[in-house]
Design an enzyme around this catalytic site. Structure first.
Site, mmCIF file in Angstrom:
data_model
loop_
_atom_site.group_PDB
_atom_site.id
_atom_site.type_symbol
_atom_site.label_atom_id
_atom_site.label_comp_id
_atom_site.label_asym_id
_atom_site.label_seq_id
_atom_site.Cartn_x
_atom_site.Cartn_y
_atom_site.Cartn_z
ATOM 1 N N HIS A 529 -8.039 -6.484 -3.254
ATOM 2 C CA HIS A 529 -7.206 -6.512 -2.044
ATOM 3 C C HIS A 529 -6.827 -5.112 -1.598
ATOM 4 C CE1 HIS A 529 -3.291 -5.636 -4.040
ATOM 5 N NE2 HIS A 529 -3.798 -6.298 -5.054
ATOM 6 N N CYS A 548 -4.422 -7.069 -10.591
ATOM 7 C CA CYS A 548 -5.469 -7.201 -9.593
ATOM 8 C C CYS A 548 -6.087 -5.845 -9.272
ATOM 9 C CB CYS A 548 -4.931 -7.847 -8.325
ATOM 10 S SG CYS A 548 -5.086 -9.646 -8.337
#
Length: 631
Positions: A529, A548
Site C-alpha cells: 500500500h 504490511c
C-alpha cells in the site's frame, strides 16, 4: 502496516475472516520434467505447482495451544526446531511377503534372472539396520514389495545407473547441501572372495541404502531439508507432496539418472545464480582486509580503519567511478584522516550501494562497502538456496517479488525487472511474514480496516480513557452484526483481547494506507500500500511498519499489476473509492533473502533484519545432528 483489507461496504469480522480464506488459481512449474520422465516425483494438485499456502489449507502442525483471553494480542513466535528422529526400516513384511502372482506394473516385471536373484537376496535384510525418515522407510517397503527387483544392481555389481546416482549425491556441496547426508558405500567391483550368499547380502543392502539416500536427496532438492513452518509462525509455506514410490519407478525406467536427479532442484535463474556464486566463493581466497564493523567516522575525524576501507573501495571501482575518483583514492590511500576531498567519494559509493549518501561512515556503510566475510557470504548463499526450495520451482512471469532484507519490491515480466521500488517492512516487533500468494485486486482511496492487534494493543488503552476518540478521528465502528455504532457508545473498558467490534478508517489524506492498496488475501493480513509517511523511504533501514509492505511508488506498482499506465491510475484516483480486479495470474512473493541475485545474476548481500538466518541455521544443524551416523 499490517491491516485487514475491508471492502467498500462494512462487513462483520466473521465475513472478513471468510473473505481471507478462499483459494486462488496457480501456475505450473515442474511440468517439463514430468513430461520428460513420464511422472514419478511431485504429486501435482489440480492447480499445478503453485500450491496454496497453509493459511488456505488445513494446518498440519499445531505449534502451540490456543492462548486464553488476554489484554494484548501477541505476534507470531519462533520455535526451537526439533527434527523428527530417523526410524529403522522394517524389512520384515518384505522378507516375509510371498511372491506376487502378477506384478502391479508390467513395466517393472523382473527378468527371471534378476528377479530370482532379488528374491534370494532379500533374506539378507533380516538383521539389516538401515535408518531413514519415516516416510522414506515406508516407501522402500511398499515399493519393493510391489516391484521385487534391483534398480541399482546388475549381475554381481552396482550398475551404471547406480554409479551416476552416487556421483550426483557426492556433488551435493554445489547445491549447498551436505554430501555426508547421502553417502552410500558402494560394493567393490568384480567377483567377491566370499560366498555367493554373502555377495547377494552385500548387494541387496547397497540397493536399499542407495534408494533411501536417493529419496532423501530428491526430497531435500525439491522441498528443502527443514520444514520452515516449524521454525516460526512468520513462515507460511504449503507442503510439496512427493510420490516417493513414483521416484523409484522413474529411476527404474530411465538411464538419465543425473538429469532426473538434477531436475528435482528448483529450475529458475535465481537458483542457478546462487549456485554459481557458491562455487566462486568456495574457490576464492579469503579476503585479508577486515574493517571494524562498528566504525563511526565523520569528516575531519581520524581512524586507522580508514585506509583499509579506502583500499576496499578502490578494488571495486567500475570504469565510471574510477574515472571520477580513482586519482583521489590513489593519492589518499594511506590517509587516516577523513579529509574533505574524500567526502564526495564516500557519498558516491554510498548512493551506488542504495544508501542515502550522507558522507558519514558508520556500520551500515562499512557493511555495504566492505561487504561480509567470505564465510558469512557462503552461509548466506547456502541459506538462500535452502529457502528457494520452499518456493515453486518456476517463480512465474509476471510476478511481484518483495525482498524484505533489501527493502525493495520488483515487478518482473519475461525476465525483465520492469519496476523496482523501495519499501518499508515490519518492525522487529511487528515482523513481515515470509510466504507467497497471488495478487487479487487494487483498491483506490481504500478504507483501512484496523486489525485487532492494533486495535487492542494500541488503540484500546486510549479508548478506555476517551471512548469518543474514534468518532472524532475519522473512523467507523461496527458491531458483530455489521451495524455502524458511535465509538462513544461502547464501554471499551469491559473488553480485553477479544473485541466484538470492527473498526475502519475512512478514505482521506490522513488514511494510513494512502491513496491505494494492492491485495493478495492471506491470514497474515499483509498487503502492499501507499503511505502518507513518505520520509521513511529516505532511510536506509526501513523496518518501520506494523507488518504490511509500504511502497515508495504505489502508482507504478498498481499500473504494472493491472497491465496499464500510470496515467490510467492517476485518472482512476480522481473518482474516489473504487476497486479493480487483477485479471492475470500474478504470484507475489513476500520473501526474505539476505543473499539474492539481481537480474544480471550478480549476487547482493543484505543484513539479517529479523535474525532469521540464525534461526534457520539452528534448524539445519538439528537436521544434521539427527542424520549423523553417530547420533
Amino acid at each position: 502496516m499490517k491491516f485487514l483489507g475491508n471492502k467498500a461496504t462494512v462487513m462483520p469480522l466473521a465475513a472478513v475472516a471468510a473473505m481471507l480464506a478462499f483459494g486462488v488459481p496457480q501456475a505450473d512449474a515442474q511440468g517439463f520434467f514430468e513430461r520428460l520422465f513420464g511422472g514419478g516425483g511431485v504429486r501435482h494438485s489440480p492447480r499445478g505447482d503453485f500450491p496454496l499456502p497453509p493459511s488456505r489449507q488445513k494446518p498440519k502442525y499445531k505449534p502451540y495451544a490456543a492462548a486464553p483471553a488476554a489484554s494484548r494480542i501477541r505476534s507470531p513466535s519462533y520455535y526451537t526446531y526439533k527434527s523428527d528422529p530417523l526410524v529403522r526400516v522394517d524389512f520384515s513384511t518384505l522378507t516375509a511377503a510371498p511372491e506376487p502372482a502378477m506384478p502391479q506394473d508390467a513395466a517393472f516385471q523382473p527378468s527371471s534372472a534378476t528377479g530370482a536373484a532379488f528374491r534370494q537376496a532379500i533374506a539378507g535384510l533380516d538383521d539389516y539396520e538401515l535408518y531413514a525418515e519415516k516416510d522414506i522407510a515406508k516407501a522402500l517397503v511398499v515399493y519393493y514389495s510391489a516391484n521385487p527387483d534391483f534398480i541399482w544392481v546388475t549381475g554381481a555389481s552396482a550398475n551404471s545407473r547406480a554409479q551416476d546416482a552416487v556421483r550426483v549425491l557426492g556433488e551435493a556441496t554445489s547445491y549447498g547441501l551436505t554430501p555426508a547426508d547421502y553417502t552410500v558405500e558402494v560394493p567393490a567391483a568384480g567377483a567377491s572372495t566370499g560366498s555367493a550368499d554373502a555377495r547377494l547380502k552385500e548387494l541387496v543392502r547397497f540397493e536399499m541404502a542407495l534408494s533411501a539416500r536417493v529419496l532423501r536427496y530428491v526430497h531435500d532438492a525439491q522441498s528443502g531439508r527443514v520444514d520452515p513452518n516449524r521454525i516460526t509462525g512468520y513462515y507460511d509455506f504449503p507442503v510439496k507432496p512427493l510420490d516417493m514410490e513414483g521416484v523409484l519407478k522413474t529411476l527404474t525406467r530411465t538411464q538419465q539418472v543425473r538429469t532426473y536427479l538434477e531436475s528435482r532442484h528448483p529450475q529458475n535463474a535465481e537458483y542457478q545464480a546462487l549456485r554459481v556464486e557458491l562455487e566462486s566463493l568456495q574457490a576464492s581466497a579469503d579476503d585479508e582486509i577486515v574493517v571494524d564493523p562498528k566504525l563511526l567516522l565523520k569528516p575531519g575525524e581520524t581512524s586507522p580503519e580508514l585506509p583499509k576501507l579506502l583500499t576496499k573501495i578502490a578494488r571495486n571501482l567500475d570504469d565510471e567511478m574510477g574515472g571520477a575518483y580513482g586519482e583521489i583514492l590513489a593519492r589518499l590511500a594511506t590517509s587516516e584522516v577523513y579529509a574533505p576531498e574524500l567526502v564526495p567519494v564516500i557519498k558516491a559509493v554510498q548512493k551506488k550501494a542504495g544508501m542515502k549518501g550522507d558522507g558519514v561512515i558508520g556500520p551500515r556503510t562499512v557493511a555495504a562497502l566492505v561487504g561480509t566475510s567470505k564465510a558469512d557470504k557462503i552461509q548466506k548463499v547456502q541459506v538462500a538456496l535452502e529457502e528457494l526450495r520452499w518456493l515453486p520451482s518456476d517463480l512465474g512471469s509476471p510476478r511481484v517479488f518483495i525482498n524484505q532484507p533489501a527493502f525493495t519490491a520488483s515487478y518482473i515480466e519475461n525476465g525483465e525487472e520492469k519496476l523496482k521500488t523501495r519499501v518499508v517492512i515490519g518492525k522487529t516487533t511487528n515482523q513481515t511474514s515470509f510466504f507467497y500468494d497471488q495478487l487479487e485486486q487494487v483498491d483506490f482511496h481504500p478504507y483501512w480496516g484496523v486489525p485487532q492487534s492494533i486495535l487492542v494493543n494500541e488503540m484500546l488503552p486510549r479508548l478506555r480513557r476517551d471512548p469518543g476518540y474514534l468518532d472524532r478521528a475519522g473512523y467507523e465502528v461496527v458491531n458483530a452484526r455489521g451495524k455502524r455504532i458511535p465509538s462513544s457508545s461502547v464501554n471499551w473498558g469491559a473488553y480485553g483481547a477479544k473485541l466484538p467490534y470492527g473498526v475502519r478508517q475512512l478514505p482521506s489524506e490522513a488514511n494510513a494506507l494512502g491513496e491505494l492498496k494492492i491485495l493478495f488475501p492471506n491470514k497474515h493480513a499483509i498487503y502492499m500500500h501507499d503511505t502518507p509517511q513518505k520520509t521513511f523511504f529516505q532511510r536506509d533501514m526501513r523496518a518501520l511498519s506494523h507488518g504490511c509492505v509500504r511502497l515508495q511508488d504505489p502508482r507504478g506498482m498498481a499500473a504494472a499489476v493491472l497491465g496499464t499506465s500510470v496515467d490510467y491510475i492517476a485518472e482512476k484516483l480522481k473518482h474516489g473509492h473504487a476497486t479493480e480486479k487483477v485479471a492475470r495470474t500474478i504470484p507475489v512473493y513476500v520473501a526474505y533473502f539476505t543473499a539474492w541475485p539481481d537480474m544480471s545474476g550478480k549476487v547482493e548481500y543484505f543484513s539479517d533484519v529479523y535474525d532469521r538466518d540464525t534461526r534457520l541455521q539452528q534448524a539445519l544443524d538439528s537436521t544434521e545432528t539427527v542424520r549423523s551416523p553417530a547420533s
